[in-house]
Design a protein around this motif. Structure first.
Motif, mmCIF file in Angstrom:
data_model
loop_
_atom_site.group_PDB
_atom_site.id
_atom_site.type_symbol
_atom_site.label_atom_id
_atom_site.label_comp_id
_atom_site.label_asym_id
_atom_site.label_seq_id
_atom_site.Cartn_x
_atom_site.Cartn_y
_atom_site.Cartn_z
ATOM 1 N N ALA A 172 -37.408 12.401 -25.481
ATOM 2 C CA ALA A 172 -37.394 13.448 -26.497
ATOM 3 C C ALA A 172 -37.281 14.844 -25.884
ATOM 4 O O ALA A 172 -37.379 15.849 -26.591
ATOM 5 N N GLY A 173 -37.088 14.900 -24.565
ATOM 6 C CA GLY A 173 -36.871 16.180 -23.900
ATOM 7 C C GLY A 173 -38.113 16.807 -23.315
ATOM 8 O O GLY A 173 -38.086 17.971 -22.909
ATOM 9 N N HIS A 174 -39.208 16.043 -23.226
ATOM 10 C CA HIS A 174 -40.457 16.587 -22.719
ATOM 11 C C HIS A 174 -40.696 16.174 -21.269
ATOM 12 O O HIS A 174 -40.049 15.264 -20.751
ATOM 13 N N ALA A 175 -41.650 16.855 -20.638
ATOM 14 C CA ALA A 175 -42.054 16.547 -19.270
ATOM 15 C C ALA A 175 -43.464 15.964 -19.329
ATOM 16 O O ALA A 175 -44.443 16.702 -19.463
ATOM 17 N N PRO A 176 -43.602 14.642 -19.270
ATOM 18 C CA PRO A 176 -44.921 14.025 -19.427
ATOM 19 C C PRO A 176 -45.813 14.186 -18.205
ATOM 20 O O PRO A 176 -45.367 14.063 -17.071
ATOM 21 N N ILE A 177 -47.068 14.497 -18.465
ATOM 22 C CA ILE A 177 -48.131 14.466 -17.460
ATOM 23 C C ILE A 177 -48.908 13.190 -17.742
ATOM 24 O O ILE A 177 -49.630 13.110 -18.735
ATOM 25 N N VAL A 178 -48.756 12.179 -16.907
ATOM 26 C CA VAL A 178 -49.342 10.867 -17.180
ATOM 27 C C VAL A 178 -50.664 10.757 -16.427
ATOM 28 O O VAL A 178 -50.692 10.566 -15.208
ATOM 29 N N MET A 179 -51.759 10.886 -17.157
ATOM 30 C CA MET A 179 -53.069 10.824 -16.523
ATOM 31 C C MET A 179 -53.461 9.377 -16.249
ATOM 32 O O MET A 179 -53.137 8.467 -17.020
ATOM 33 N N LYS A 180 -54.167 9.163 -15.151
ATOM 34 C CA LYS A 180 -54.602 7.816 -14.778
ATOM 35 C C LYS A 180 -55.829 7.396 -15.577
ATOM 36 O O LYS A 180 -56.045 6.209 -15.826
ATOM 37 N N LYS A 181 -56.643 8.388 -15.986
ATOM 38 C CA LYS A 181 -57.820 8.121 -16.812
ATOM 39 C C LYS A 181 -58.238 9.423 -17.476
ATOM 40 O O LYS A 181 -57.790 10.510 -17.092
ATOM 41 N N GLU A 182 -59.095 9.323 -18.474
ATOM 42 C CA GLU A 182 -59.487 10.487 -19.258
ATOM 43 C C GLU A 182 -60.563 11.303 -18.550
ATOM 44 O O GLU A 182 -61.381 10.775 -17.800
ATOM 45 N N ILE A 183 -60.536 12.613 -18.802
ATOM 46 C CA ILE A 183 -61.549 13.542 -18.320
ATOM 47 C C ILE A 183 -61.549 14.741 -19.257
ATOM 48 O O ILE A 183 -60.498 15.106 -19.810
ATOM 49 N N ASP A 184 -62.709 15.342 -19.476
ATOM 50 C CA ASP A 184 -62.801 16.498 -20.365
ATOM 51 C C ASP A 184 -61.816 17.581 -19.939
ATOM 52 O O ASP A 184 -61.757 17.957 -18.761
ATOM 53 N N GLY A 185 -61.053 18.095 -20.912
ATOM 54 C CA GLY A 185 -60.089 19.155 -20.638
ATOM 55 C C GLY A 185 -58.732 18.659 -20.208
ATOM 56 O O GLY A 185 -57.801 19.453 -20.094
#
Length: 314
Positions: A172-185
């Motif tokens: 869709a034209g975006h640059a994904p930041i693929v996190m390995k796991k969740e963290i606040d912020g």
């Protein structure tokens, strides 16, 4: 192209509509507020010509607009959707209620994504039968101008869902930041938060004015950061690359870190200073006009970056 269901049509939801429709998807618009879909479509009518003028549309404004359709009910919006993007208020209780409905009503193969900028996906998806298909897809607003999008899985999100969502967001034209796991912020607000915290400290201690801090970013660091990130910046700022940079400057940054281990109270006296300086430079009644100016500048910058990438390379 697939059908995308947008649930919640505030500032973020209506911006997603433009982004996904521009990418060629059919977009169903639904909000529990009766006028929200009409407001979102009016907003699209205002923005699309400017995007076209900056060569930021693949198709005509009319063609993009035609892919956006009101849904009379949530069930209608979800029917046949492959991706559901929720953008309701930032309250855990609201998210839990909405995601319970989405999980019950959306097609079993649909990904359920939240636009939340601050709530961990585990906090509102844990009890859902379909929790494996739930995750956060958080943009920087407006997503039709700023490509970066955070993809944040809960501990139980299926890896295949993360991979599928990453491919969809990139297409869709975006640059994904693929996190390995969740963290606040997540990533972006942690980086932004570190910068804002230091900005408050510098003003609170009287080292610099509000405008001087803004100049340091606007006319300094952001010029590089608009096309390379912090790791590439330091990799290019020492003859031997990133390890050489660390050897040269780590001791200096250690000293800075030691002096920054306190928080300025954002609601305390420093806010009086910051607000007074900002209102002298921009009266409150001009905020909306300046926001529109910001978005036009973002369009111009996005168009420039696209041209530069073609002419110079990424």
């Amino acid at each position: 192209m697939s059908k995308i269901a947008l649930v919640g049509l505030g500032l973020v939801g209506r911006a997603w509509a433009i982004s996904f429709a521009r990418a060629g998807h059919d977009v169903a618009l639904w909000d529990d507020k009766p006028d929200a879909a009409d407001e979102a479509l009016r907003f699209a009518d205002e923005v699309l010509p400017d995007l076209a003028a900056n060569q930021l549309l693949r198709d005509s404004p009319a063609a993009v607009r035609a892919r956006m359709r009101r849904a009379a009910t949530l069930e209608e919006a979800l029917d046949g959707a492959s991706h559901v993007q929720e953008s309701t208020p930032e309250e855990v209780g609201v998210k839990r209620h909405v995601f319970a409905r989405l999980d019950a009503l959306a097609p079993t193969g649909a990904v359920l994504a939240s636009s939340t900028s601050a709530i961990l996906p585990s906090r509102f998806t844990e009890s859902l039968p379909g929790r494996a298909r739930c995750l956060v897809v958080h943009p920087i607003n407006p997503p039709y101008l700023i490509p970066a999008v955070e993809i944040v899985p809960a501990p139980w999100t299926d890896a295949a869902v993360v991979e599928r969502t990453t491919s969809f967001i990139r297409s869709a034209g975006h640059a994904p930041i693929v996190m390995k796991k969740e963290i606040d912020g997540f990533v972006m607000n942690r980086l932004q938060g570190a910068l804002i915290e230091e900005a408050f400290r510098l003003v609170a201690e009287g080292y610099a004015s509000v405008e001087d801090v803004d100049i340091g970013i606007r006319d300094g660091l952001a010029l590089r950061w608009s096309f390379i990130g912090p790791f590439e910046t330091i990799d290019l700022n020492a003859p031997g690359g990133v390890r050489d940079y660390a050897k040269r400057y780590q001791q200096a940054y250690e000293g800075i870190f030691a002096a920054s281990q306190w928080r300025a109270d954002w609601s305390g006296p420093v806010m009086d200073t910051i607000e007074a300086e900002r209102r002298r430079r921009l009266p409150a009644d001009r905020l909306a006009a300046r926001q529109a100016w910001r978005d036009r500048r973002l369009m111009a910058l996005t168009a420039h970056k696209a041209r530069a990438a073609k002419e110079i390379g990424d």
